[in-house]
Design a protein around this motif. Sequence first.
Motif, PDB file in Angstrom:
ATOM      1  N   ARG A  36       0.839  -1.364  -0.259  1.00 50.80           N
ATOM      2  CA  ARG A  36       0.227  -0.205  -0.174  1.00 50.80           C
ATOM      3  C   ARG A  36       0.722   0.883  -0.077  1.00 50.80           C
ATOM      4  NH1 ARG A  36      -0.536   2.477   5.748  1.00 50.80           N
ATOM      5  NH2 ARG A  36       0.327   0.309   7.151  1.00 50.80           N
ATOM      6  N   LEU A  40      -3.343   4.573   1.348  1.00 50.26           N
ATOM      7  CA  LEU A  40      -3.762   3.575   2.213  1.00 50.26           C
ATOM      8  C   LEU A  40      -5.616   3.404   2.045  1.00 50.26           C
ATOM      9  CD1 LEU A  40      -3.760   5.215   5.668  1.00 50.26           C
ATOM     10  CD2 LEU A  40      -2.396   3.192   5.097  1.00 50.26           C
ATOM     11  N   ASP A  42      -8.096   1.593  -0.389  1.00 50.05           N
ATOM     12  CA  ASP A  42      -9.075   0.629  -0.698  1.00 50.05           C
ATOM     13  C   ASP A  42      -9.812   0.663  -1.820  1.00 50.05           C
ATOM     14  OD1 ASP A  42     -11.642  -1.705  -0.225  1.00 50.05           O
ATOM     15  OD2 ASP A  42     -11.586  -1.190   2.019  1.00 50.05           O
ATOM     16  N   ILE A  67      -2.987  -3.999  -0.749  1.00 49.95           N
ATOM     17  CA  ILE A  67      -3.453  -3.846  -1.710  1.00 49.95           C
ATOM     18  C   ILE A  67      -2.171  -5.341  -3.017  1.00 49.95           C
ATOM     19  CG2 ILE A  67      -4.012  -3.057  -3.894  1.00 49.95           C
ATOM     20  CD1 ILE A  67      -5.774  -2.129  -1.792  1.00 49.95           C
ATOM     21  N   GLY A  98      -2.995   5.291  -5.936  1.00 48.68           N
ATOM     22  CA  GLY A  98      -2.885   3.310  -6.758  1.00 48.68           C
ATOM     23  C   GLY A  98      -2.547   3.497  -7.715  1.00 48.68           C
TER      24      GLY A  98
END
Length: 126
Positions: A36, A40, A42, A67, A98
């Motif tokens: 990650r 952070l 999700d 992840i 990400g």
Amino acid sequence: MKEVMAIVRMNMMNQTKRALSEAGISSMTAKEVLGRGKGLVDYKLLEGAEKGYEEAVAQLGQSQRLIPKRLILVVVPDKLVSKVVKTIVKVNKTGKSGDGKIFVMPAMNSFSVRTGESGDSVLDEV
């Protein structure tokens, strides 16, 4: 010579591999990893936030979950580092948290086990 280490989304691996190959970089190593970034993220919350769900927006950044990602390692002569980095960025940049990270590190030497060659001669030369 340098080692380019890129961490990208799992679903971007085939496009990244294809783009690097089209750029003349055929030699690489890839591995499945977990991690990650500082965001952070999700992805279920991110997907909900993108759809406008206020609950998801409020919870973004609170997840500590690791992840699944892909780690790509490419060792190239110094003159190809910029080309490799630009290619990886072009394919993987969505502008969303990400997208990944790229690290460039020195590589002291390289050797071909089969031929016994060493140095830049065992690397991709575009």
